[in-house]
Design a protein around this motif. Structure first.
Motif, PDB file in Angstrom:
ATOM      1  N   SER A  12       0.913  -0.941   0.005  1.00 25.48           N
ATOM      2  CA  SER A  12       0.134  -0.073  -0.103  1.00 25.48           C
ATOM      3  C   SER A  12       0.996   1.061  -0.148  1.00 25.48           C
ATOM      4  O   SER A  12       1.355   1.866   0.991  1.00 25.48           O
ATOM      5  N   ASN A 647      -1.450  -2.857  -5.851  1.00 27.46           N
ATOM      6  CA  ASN A 647      -1.371  -1.167  -5.470  1.00 27.46           C
ATOM      7  C   ASN A 647      -2.892  -1.818  -3.894  1.00 27.46           C
ATOM      8  O   ASN A 647      -3.534  -0.811  -5.217  1.00 27.46           O
ATOM      9  N   PRO A 648      -3.241  -1.694  -3.271  1.00 28.97           N
ATOM     10  CA  PRO A 648      -4.364  -1.720  -1.861  1.00 28.97           C
ATOM     11  C   PRO A 648      -4.944  -0.694  -2.154  1.00 28.97           C
ATOM     12  O   PRO A 648      -5.737  -0.110  -2.243  1.00 28.97           O
ATOM     13  N   LEU A 649      -3.907   0.683  -1.514  1.00 28.23           N
ATOM     14  CA  LEU A 649      -4.845   1.441  -1.690  1.00 28.23           C
ATOM     15  C   LEU A 649      -5.591   2.687  -2.935  1.00 28.23           C
ATOM     16  O   LEU A 649      -6.132   2.770  -3.261  1.00 28.23           O
TER      17      LEU A 649
END
Length: 769
Positions: A12, A647-649
Motif C-alpha cells: 500500500s 497496490n491496495p490503496l
C-alpha cells in the motif's frame, strides 16, 4: 519464500503524485498560457435541428478579433472519424464535420470558431455574429426516434437507424423459450449521463512557421491516438508535423480519449495566424460539446426451468448515438451486448442491437463503455427471474453461476472467461453485509416509518484489449530509473503503480523512479489509457522491460565486481555480490566509462488479445422514506476478483470512485432533453445532480482474487469495475424494498425522490381502489 519488497507489488504505497497536486503545483492545460497567445471561443447552435446562414462581417471588424473560422474555412479538412465498424455488416456513417455547414443537428453543434486577443473580445465577437436560424423538427429520445413518423436526423439513414444487427443464435434461443417453465421479462432505461470530470477540456496550439510544425498541449487520455487521428484523418498532414503533449489531466472517464473539433480548429487557426491559439472549455461547453454516455433502452427475457436454471436469454437493445458518430460510439452497445450473459451459464442467447440517431450530443465510451449497461440488464433480469419463481436473489445466482471447474469457459457470445470463483465472492460479500440478519434490520426500520431494501449486483467485464503497449525502462546518470510509456494517467496513479513494478525487481524507493508519458516526441508509440488497460498491458511491458534492464545491469556489474552475474542481487539502488558487502551502485554503473549505452535501457511490448475478466459482487442496503421518496444508502459491500492486487490503496481508490459514479447514476444523474425542441434541460449544475460525499456510504471493500491465466502478471483490469457493479446493486436494493412493501417491481434510473414517491403514491391510490 522471498520477503515482500517494501515498495513492491502488493504494498500500500502512498501515491507519489499527490504531494504536488495537493500543494496546487499540478500543471494542467489551462495553466499553460504562452506569451502572446490568442484566445478562442466556439459559437454553438441554440437549436437541436435547424438550417442556418451566418454573417460574420461585423464580428470580424471588432477590436482584437484575429480570425473567425466557419465551414468554408475548414472545407478541406476531413471529418472526425468513427473507428468502429461491424466485421460482417459494414455500415457507412454520416460525416462529423469540424464545423457544421448549413444544418445543425444538436444543441451545442459548432458553427464558428472565434480567435481574439482576449477571451472577452472573443465573446464580444461571438455575440456579434448574425445567424439566421430556420428551426426543423427534432428527433429526441430513442423510442421516439424509431417511430414511423419521426423527424429524420440524416436523410440517408431511414428510420434514424445506423445499423440493425444481432448476436447469438436466434433459432436455438426461440426453441429454448418454447420449452420454458416460465419467462421473466423486463424493459429498462439506462439514462444518458454527462461525464463532468473536474478539469474541462482545453487545448493550446503553438505553430513553428520555420518547420511548419504544430505543438498541441491537450489534457487527454492519450497523446499518440489524438496526434494520429488529427493528422491522418482531419488535417491531412504527416504525423511528423505535430507534437502532442499531455500534462496533468483532471479526470477523463473515457470522454477525454476522443479527438474533438476544437483541437483541429486551434491547429487551423494557429497555422493561419502563425500565432499560438488557446481554447478552454467552460462548463457549459462541456454539457453540450463533449461526448455523453450510456442512453440505452433494453427489453430482456430469460427462459426459466422449474428449478430456476436459465435456459435462454433474449434481448432487444437500442443504443442512442446522438447526432454524429463519435470515435467508438457504435461499438459501445454492440461490444456491451457481448457481455450480456454475465456470470451465468446461458447456453442459448440472442440479442438484436440497433444504433439510433437522435438530435442530441454524440454518445461514446463512459467508464465501462457498454459493460455497465450489460451488467445492469442481466442483473435486473436475474432479480426479476427470482421473483417470478419465488426464489431468493442469491439462490438463483448460485444455481446459474459458471463454476470454477468449467474454466476456461466460452460464453454464448464468444467471450472466454479464464478464471474466477463467482459463488465464493458472492458468499463473502453476503457474510460481510450480514445478509442473514437483514430481516431484523428491515423490521426495525419499519417501526421508524422507513422501508429497507437489500440488493445484489454481480458482474463480469472484459478489459485490457486496447492493443500493443510498449514501455522503455532506462537507467539515469544519478542511478534513478525512468520509464517512458504511452499510457496516460488522468488520476489513476500510474506514477506510483509503475514505480512499484520497478521497485519489486530493483528494491529502490518509488521516489527514484520517474514516469514520462504524454509526449509524442519523447515516446515512440502509445494507445493511451482506456478500457482498464494500463496495468494489464502497460504493467506487463514495464515488468518485462525492467527484467531485461536488470539482466543488462548485472552483466555490467559482473565485470566490475569480477564475479558471475548469477552471484549478484539488487539491493536499494545497487548491485551486490550475494552474502557480501561488495557492491556497485546504479549511479556508478550509469557513469562507467566504456559501458554500452544500449545496455542501460530496455524496452518491451505486450498486447493481450484475450483480455482479462475482472468480476465481483456488490451489495447495497438502502433506506427509503415513503413520505418523501428520499433514499439513503446505509450499507455497501464489495468483494472483487482482480486477479492480483498491485497496490491496495490505489485499487480501493479506483473502486470507490467508480462505485460513487454508479450510485450517482442510480439515484440522481440524468441528461434530460426536451422532447419537443431538443433543448438540454439539465444543462448546468442547477439541474444536473452529481453525488456529493454525503450521498455515499462508507464502503466495505475486499478482494477475493483468482489470478488471471491469460495475463503474465495475473492481474485483471480494475478501473471501471466500481461503475459496473454499483447500479444494479443499488436498483435491486430499492426494488427489493418497494416490492416487499408495496408490490412495486419496477423503477428506472435515476431513482430520484420524486420518482420513488410518485410510484409509492400510485400504489397507495390503486390499493385504496
Amino acid at each position: 519464500m522471498m520477503a515482500p519488497v517494501k515498495f513492491g507489488v502488493g504494498q500500500s504505497v502512498l501515491r507519489k503524485e499527490d504531494d504536488a497536486l495537493i500543494r496546487g503545483k499540478g500543471r494542467y492545460t489551462d495553466d499553460y498560457t504562452p506569451a502572446a497567445a490568442m484566445h478562442a471561443l466556439v459559437l454553438r447552435s441554440p437549436h437541436a435541428h435547424a438550417k442556418f446562414k451566418l454573417d460574420v462581417s461585423q464580428a470580424r471588424g471588432l477590436p482584437g478579433v484575429a480570425a473567425i473560422l466557419t465551414a468554408d474555412d475548414v472545407k478541406d479538412l476531413g471529418s472526425l472519424p468513427c473507428l468502429f465498424n461491424l466485421p460482417d455488416e459494414p455500415f457507412t456513417g454520416p460525416p462529423y464535420p469540424i464545423l457544421a455547414r448549413d444544418v445543425v443537428r444538436h444543441v451545442g453543434d459548432a458553427v464558428a470558431f472565434v480567435v481574439a486577443d482576449t477571451v472577452e473580445q472573443a465573446r464580444d465577437a461571438i455575440e456579434a455574429i448574425q445567424v439566421e436560424w430556420t428551426a426543423l423538427p427534432a428527433a429526441i429520445g430513442l423510442v421516439n426516434a424509431v417511430k414511423k413518423d419521426a423527424p429524420q436526423v440524416w436523410p440517408d439513414h431511414a428510420g434514424n437507424v445506423l445499423f440493425d444487427t444481432s448476436l447469438g443464435d436466434k433459432k436455438t434461443t426461440e426453441a429454448a423459450f418454447a420449452k420454458a417453465h416460465a419467462v421473466a421479462e423486463i424493459t429498462i432505461v439506462n439514462p444518458r449521463i454527462i461525464t463532468n470530470y473536474m478539469e474541462t477540456r482545453a487545448v493550446v496550439c503553438e505553430y513553428d512557421a520555420k518547420r511548419d510544425h504544430l505543438t498541441l498541449t491537450i489534457g487527454s487520455q492519450g497523446s499518440h491516438r489524438l496526434r494520429d487521428i488529427l493528422c491522418q484523418n482531419v488535417l491531412n498532414i504527416p504525423v511528423e508535423k505535430m507534437r502532442v503533449i499531455c500534462p496533468d489531466v483532471g479526470g477523463g472517464f473515457g470522454t477525454k480519449l476522443f479527438p474533438y473539433r476544437e483541437y483541429a480548429l486551434a491547429a487551423v487557426a494557429a497555422r493561419k495566424l502563425k500565432k499560438t491559439v488557446k481554447w478552454t472549455a467552460e462548463r457549459a461547453d462541456h454539457f453540450v460539446g463533449d461526448a455523453q454516455g450510456r442512453d440505452n433502452v433494453t427489453t430482456a427475457r430469460m427462459a426459466l426451468a422449474e428449478d430456476g436454471k436459465f435456459l435462454a436469454m433474449d434481448v432487444d437493445l437500442m443504443g442512442d448515438m446522438g447526432a454524429y458518430l463519435s470515435t467508438f460510439g457504435p461499438y459501445i452497445p454492440h461490444g456491451g451486448a457481448g457481455m450480456l450473459p454475465g456470470l451465468y451459464d446461458v447456453q442459448a442467447f440472442y440479442c438484436r442491437v440497433r444504433t439510433v440517431f437522435t438530435n442530441t450530443v454524440p454518445v461514446d465510451a463512459y467508464r465501462g463503455a457498454g459493460r455497465p449497461e450489460a451488467a445492469y440488464v442481466v442483473e435486473r433480469l436475474v432479480d426479476a427471474a427470482a421473483r417470478k419463481l419465488g426464489m431468493t436473489p442469491d439462490a438463483i445466482r448460485r444455481k446459474n453461476f459458471i463454476p470454477p471447474k468449467a474454466m476456461p469457459y466460452t460464453t454464448a457470445t464468444g467471450k472466454i472467461y479464464d478464471s474466477g470463483d463467482f459463488a465464493a465472492h458472492m458468499k463473502r460479500a453476503m457474510d460481510i453485509a450480514d445478509w442473514k440478519e437483514f430481516p431484523r434490520r428491515a423490521k426495525a426500520a419499519k417501526k421508524q416509518g422507513l422501508v429497507r431494501g437489500i440488493g445484489l449486483g454481480t458482474y463480469v467485464e472484459v478489459c485490457g484489449t486496447m492493443g500493443e503497449e510498449t514501455a522503455q525502462v532506462k537507467l539515469d546518470l544519478d542511478g534513478g530509473i525512468t520509464i517512458l510509456i504511452g499510457t496516460q494517467s488522468s488520476g489513476q496513479g500510474h506514477q506510483t503503480a509503475y514505480a512499484q513494478i520497478v521497485a519489486e525487481q530493483f528494491g529502490i524507493a518509488p521516489e527514484r523512479v520517474h514516469i514520462l508519458q504524454g509526449d509524442t516526441d519523447q515516446i515512440a508509440t502509445g494507445l493511451g489509457t482506456g478500457g482498464s488497460s494500463s496495468i494489464p498491458s502497460g504493467g506487463v511491458s514495464v515488468e518485462r522491460a525492467t527484467r531485461t534492464l536488470g539482466a543488462n545491469l548485472k552483466d555490467i556489474a559482473a565485470d566490475v565486481l569480477e564475479t558471475g552475474a548469477g552471484d549478484l542481487e539488487f539491493s536499494d539502488g545497487a548491485i551486490r555480490v550475494a552474502g557480501t558487502d561488495r557492491t556497485v551502485s546504479f549511479a556508478d554503473i550509469a557513469k562507467r566509462a566504456g559501458a554500452d549505452p544500449s545496455k542501460l535501457s530496455a524496452s518491451s511490448t505486450f498486447s493481450s488479445a484475450d483480455g482479462t475478466y475482472p468480476n465481483g459482487t456488490h451489495i447495497a442496503e438502502v433506506e427509503i422514506d415513503p413520505s418523501t421518496g428520499v433514499i439513503h444508502v446505509v450499507n455497501y459491500v464489495i468483494v472483487d476478483d482482480f486477479g492480483v492486487t498491485l497496490n491496495p490503496l490505489l485499487l480501493a481508490g479506483q473502486v470507490h470512485g467508480g462505485t460513487m459514479q454508479g450510485i450517482g447514476q442510480a439515484l440522481m444523474e440524468q441528461a434530460v432533453y426536451d422532447s419537443t425542441d431538443g433543448q438540454l434541460v439539465t444543462g448546468t449544475f442547477m439541474d444536473y445532480a452529481l453525488p456529493r460525499a454525503a450521498d455515499g456510504p462508507s464502503i466495505k471493500f475486499e478482494t477475493h482474487n483468482v489470478p488471471c491465466k491469460t495475463n503474465p502478471l495475473g492481474v485483471k483490469g480494475a478501473g471501471e469495475a466500481g461503475a459496473i457493479g454499483s447500479c444494479p446493486a443499488v436498483m435491486n436494493a430499492i426494488i427489493e424494498g418497494l416490492s416487499r412493501e408495496y408490490g412495486i417491481d419496477h423503477i428506472d434510473m435515476p431513482a430520484t425522490a420524486e420518482r420513488v414517491w410518485m410510484a409509492i403514491e400510485r400504489n397507495r391510490r390503486e390499493h385504496r381502489l
